[in-house]
Design a protein around this motif. Structure first.
Motif, short mmCIF file in Angstrom:
data_model
loop_
_atom_site.label_atom_id
_atom_site.label_comp_id
_atom_site.label_asym_id
_atom_site.label_seq_id
_atom_site.Cartn_x
_atom_site.Cartn_y
_atom_site.Cartn_z
N MET A 81 0.85 -1.17 0.00
CA MET A 81 0.00 0.00 0.00
C MET A 81 0.90 1.24 0.00
SD MET A 81 -3.35 0.69 0.09
CE MET A 81 -4.12 -0.82 0.58
N VAL A 82 0.57 2.21 -0.81
CA VAL A 82 1.32 3.46 -0.92
C VAL A 82 0.40 4.59 -0.50
CG1 VAL A 82 2.39 5.06 -2.55
CG2 VAL A 82 2.75 2.62 -2.80
N LEU A 83 0.92 5.56 0.22
CA LEU A 83 0.14 6.72 0.60
C LEU A 83 0.57 7.87 -0.30
CD1 LEU A 83 -1.95 7.71 2.64
CD2 LEU A 83 -0.08 8.51 4.05
N GLU A 123 -2.28 4.43 9.63
CA GLU A 123 -2.19 3.17 10.37
C GLU A 123 -1.90 2.03 9.40
OE1 GLU A 123 -5.70 2.46 12.67
OE2 GLU A 123 -5.31 4.16 14.00
N PRO A 124 -1.11 1.04 9.85
CA PRO A 124 -0.80 -0.09 8.97
C PRO A 124 -2.07 -0.87 8.60
CG PRO A 124 0.22 -0.35 11.14
CD PRO A 124 -0.53 0.94 11.16
N HIS A 125 -2.07 -1.39 7.40
CA HIS A 125 -3.19 -2.17 6.90
C HIS A 125 -2.75 -3.61 6.73
CE1 HIS A 125 -5.36 1.53 6.11
NE2 HIS A 125 -4.25 2.00 5.59
N PRO A 126 -3.65 -4.57 6.99
CA PRO A 126 -3.29 -5.98 6.78
C PRO A 126 -3.12 -6.26 5.29
CG PRO A 126 -5.61 -5.79 7.34
CD PRO A 126 -5.00 -4.41 7.49
N ALA A 127 -2.56 -7.41 5.00
CA ALA A 127 -2.40 -7.82 3.61
C ALA A 127 -3.75 -7.78 2.90
CB ALA A 127 -1.80 -9.23 3.56
N THR A 128 -3.71 -7.57 1.59
CA THR A 128 -4.96 -7.46 0.82
C THR A 128 -5.37 -8.81 0.26
OG1 THR A 128 -3.67 -6.84 -1.11
CG2 THR A 128 -4.57 -5.04 0.21
N ASP A 129 -5.72 -9.73 1.14
CA ASP A 129 -6.24 -11.01 0.68
C ASP A 129 -7.52 -11.33 1.45
OD1 ASP A 129 -5.71 -12.58 3.10
OD2 ASP A 129 -3.61 -12.41 2.56
N SER A 130 -8.32 -12.22 0.89
CA SER A 130 -9.64 -12.50 1.45
C SER A 130 -9.57 -13.14 2.84
CB SER A 130 -10.45 -13.38 0.51
OG SER A 130 -9.77 -14.60 0.29
#
Length: 107
Positions: free
Chosen positions: A1-3, A74-81
């Motif tokens: 993820m990029v801001l 804030e950190p985001h979890p991996a983008t998987d289901s």
């Protein structure tokens, strides 16, 4: 993820998301992107859209801006289901041109 931070506007985007150097990126871009991603409301799925007007001092507005920036960073979890379903959150703090209306008399 990029801001992305362009002219004071932040957007989180996938690592491979590229914006052309001549592109005008601002609030309109982010609003249109959010509208393009927004799915119709579905029973049992959380969804909320609102426009609020706040009357803040400059100090209060700066403090709220700092809180919103921290939330967006804030950190985001991996983008998987396995980590759930994707939801979008578009946050904008802006000076508003809101007319002063007389109190509602109940009619």
């Amino acid at each position: 993820m990029v801001l992305l931070l362009v002219r004071g506007v932040e957007a989180a985007a996938a690592e491979d998301f590229k914006v052309h150097e001549d592109a005008v990126v601002g609030p309109e871009f982010l609003i249109n992107a959010a509208l393009g991603e927004m799915l119709p409301s579905q029973p049992g799925r959380p969804s909320h859209t609102a426009l609020r007007h706040l009357w803040l001092t400059d100090a209060e507005a700066h403090a709220l801006e700092a809180r919103l920036r921290a939330l967006a960073a804030e950190p985001h979890p991996a983008t998987d289901s396995a980590h759930g379903k994707p939801y979008g959150l578009l946050v904008s703090l802006f000076s508003a041109d809101v007319p002063s209306l007389p109190p509602d008399d109940g009619h």
